[in-house]
Design a protein around this motif. Structure first.
Motif, PDB file in Angstrom:
ATOM      1  N   THR A   3       3.951   0.387   1.029  1.00  0.00           N
ATOM      2  CA  THR A   3       3.761   1.632   1.751  1.00  0.00           C
ATOM      3  C   THR A   3       4.978   2.530   1.549  1.00  0.00           C
ATOM      4  O   THR A   3       6.085   2.065   1.293  1.00  0.00           O
ATOM      5  N   GLU A  50       6.139  -1.978  -5.101  1.00  0.00           N
ATOM      6  CA  GLU A  50       4.832  -1.606  -4.575  1.00  0.00           C
ATOM      7  C   GLU A  50       4.823  -1.784  -3.069  1.00  0.00           C
ATOM      8  O   GLU A  50       5.434  -2.716  -2.532  1.00  0.00           O
ATOM      9  N   THR A  52      -1.787   4.203   2.402  1.00  0.00           N
ATOM     10  CA  THR A  52      -2.086   3.770   1.043  1.00  0.00           C
ATOM     11  C   THR A  52      -0.853   3.109   0.433  1.00  0.00           C
ATOM     12  O   THR A  52       0.272   3.570   0.647  1.00  0.00           O
ATOM     13  N   GLU A  53      -1.059   2.039  -0.307  1.00  0.00           N
ATOM     14  CA  GLU A  53       0.054   1.403  -1.004  1.00  0.00           C
ATOM     15  C   GLU A  53       0.269   2.088  -2.348  1.00  0.00           C
ATOM     16  O   GLU A  53      -0.684   2.429  -3.055  1.00  0.00           O
ATOM     17  N   PHE A  54       1.540   2.284  -2.690  1.00  0.00           N
ATOM     18  CA  PHE A  54       1.902   2.985  -3.916  1.00  0.00           C
ATOM     19  C   PHE A  54       2.782   2.101  -4.787  1.00  0.00           C
ATOM     20  O   PHE A  54       3.421   1.161  -4.310  1.00  0.00           O
ATOM     21  N   HIS A 108      -2.430  13.314   3.554  1.00  0.00           N
ATOM     22  CA  HIS A 108      -2.255  12.049   2.841  1.00  0.00           C
ATOM     23  C   HIS A 108      -1.542  12.304   1.514  1.00  0.00           C
ATOM     24  O   HIS A 108      -1.811  13.291   0.829  1.00  0.00           O
ATOM     25  N   SER A 146       0.058  11.557  -4.962  1.00  0.00           N
ATOM     26  CA  SER A 146       0.876  10.990  -6.034  1.00  0.00           C
ATOM     27  C   SER A 146       2.160  11.803  -6.116  1.00  0.00           C
ATOM     28  O   SER A 146       2.360  12.758  -5.358  1.00  0.00           O
ATOM     29  N   PRO A 193      -0.827   5.682  -6.555  1.00  0.00           N
ATOM     30  CA  PRO A 193      -1.486   4.665  -5.727  1.00  0.00           C
ATOM     31  C   PRO A 193      -1.587   3.330  -6.458  1.00  0.00           C
ATOM     32  O   PRO A 193      -1.853   3.288  -7.665  1.00  0.00           O
ATOM     33  N   ARG A 194      -1.368   2.250  -5.714  1.00  0.00           N
ATOM     34  CA  ARG A 194      -1.329   0.928  -6.327  1.00  0.00           C
ATOM     35  C   ARG A 194      -2.638   0.588  -7.028  1.00  0.00           C
ATOM     36  O   ARG A 194      -2.641  -0.014  -8.108  1.00  0.00           O
TER      37      ARG A 194
END
Length: 402
Positions: free
Chosen positions: A102, A100, A81-83, A45, A48, A140-141
């Motif tokens: 995926t 923002e 995860t949304e960033f 995963h 950052s 990560p958002r």
């Protein structure tokens, strides 16, 4: 007997037929797939990214820092995860329109896709493509929203160190010296990709000593009483900084000092001022500060030939604290910190004071370090019979909280 067995079998069969079906365990989300330029790949995963490097958490290899130049492709899993992606030179605040969604990487470009989501499932997907060379930070958002909007509880964001040391002597002369210190800092935001918003600093130190020696002629009858010498040096301060630019801030501060070695019962200061950070890099930081404060000093009583003398009266002062604080990370994770404060008094120039300290912390094991500190306190107008200077050199063990 056969009838009973048949009845039991039928009851069991009926209960199984009408029992609710068990809900299958939810499937684990599909991990992200990282493919290197040499063809190797890892599953895990994305954590950052910053400074041209991606932090990737792999189940097999642990946490890895991978330069963008070595990434051929990054494919997100089913529930990625949304960033938030921040470009270089972007001024970040709560109104920043950062892309923002995926994340995927291919061909040296970063692709961000944002769906309509549960609130608007019919909305069309939005996408953006950014060259990897233009990216400063990928975060990560959820963390982006928390840091930008400042949603922190009072318990979050604290860092600090605890220090303790002791010296014991047991012989004809017995001596005990104990030192303890606690230093806490809370800087918000807690990430380096946002400009500083505020900072809270709390420092507490105490050195206590007791020396017991026999009288001048211990063989006399009755023996002369033991001579007991006490020492206690205490300091505590608190400061709140509120930044109005990346380098300048307003501050409010308070400090409390007690020094038995100088006849100082208690010195208190309460004030406010400004600060400036002319040097701020990952290796070192320098802060220069000045305030205007109210100060009060009260003193211990003295004795002359065994008779109590008149104590020095308390003083009420209007003064200033001019200070600097320097921190440097040395090779092998050695940390050096130094501070200096001078306190002139405007309404009574003779009642000035200053203090200088330096600390060297050498890592020993994980969060434990050996510390060596030196402190010099100077009080220009101490109580009669006391020296102006109070010098300490302390060795101890330091534990880092974070």
């Amino acid at each position: 007997m056969i009838k009973i067995a048949l009845t039991s079998f039928l009851a069991l069969a009926m209960s199984s037929a009408f029992a609710p079906a068990q809900t299958p365990a939810p499937a684990k989300p599909t991990p992200d797939v990282l493919i290197f330029t040499n063809g190797d790949q890892l599953t895990g995963h994305v954590v950052s990214a910053a400074g041209g490097n991606l932090v990737f958490q792999s189940d097999m290899a642990g946490s890895l820092t991978v330069p963008f130049a070595k990434i051929k492709e990054l494919r997100s899993g089913e529930k990625p995860t949304e960033f938030a992606v921040l470009k270089k030179g972007m001024q970040v605040n709560r109104h920043t329109p950062a892309p923002e969604g995926t994340l995927s990487i291919a061909g040296g470009e970063i692709h961000i896709t944002r769906d309509g989501g549960a609130t608007n499932p019919d909305a069309a997907s939005e996408s953006a493509t950014i060259p990897a060379a233009e990216v400063n930070v990928i975060v990560p958002r959820a963390e982006f929203d928390k840091e930008v909007n400042g949603h922190h509880t009072w318990r979050e964001g604290w860092n600090g160190v605890l220090t303790a040391g002791a010296t014991l002597v047991r012989s004809t002369t017995s001596a005990s010296t104990f030192t303890a210190a606690a230093n806490f800092v809370r800087a918000l935001p807690t990430v380096g990709w946002l400009p500083a918003r505020n900072r809270t600093v709390i420092d507490i130190t105490e050195t206590y000593g007791k020396n017991t020696s026999p009288g001048a002629i211990p063989q006399t009858t009755p023996p002369t009483p033991n001579v007991v010498t006490l020492s206690s040096i205490f300091h505590a301060d608190a400061e709140r900084d509120q930044y109005f630019s990346s380098r300048f801030y307003a501050l409010g501060d308070a400090s409390f000092d007690h020094n038995y070695a100088q006849g100082l019962s208690l010195q208190q200061t309460y004030g406010g001022g400004i600060g400036w950070t002319p040097i701020k890099t990952p290796k070192q930081q320098l802060d220069v500060k000045a305030d205007l404060h109210y100060e009060t000093q009260s003193y211990l009583g003295t004795s002359i030939n065994g008779a109590p003398a008149v104590a020095t009266p308390s003083t009420q002062l209007i003064g200033s604290t001019i200070s600097e604080a320097y921190r440097r990370n040395l090779p092998h994770k050695i940390l050096f910190t130094e501070t200096a404060n001078i306190l002139p008094a405007f309404n009574s120039p003779n009642d000035y004071s200053y203090n200088i300290s330096g600390i060297l912390a050498l890592p020993v094991f994980k969060r434990l370090s050996a510390s060596f500190s030196t402190t010099d306190n100077y009080l220009n107008d101490p109580s009669p019979g006391y020296k102006k200077n109070s010098y300490q050199f302390v060795t101890g063990v330091t534990y880092t909280l974070h």
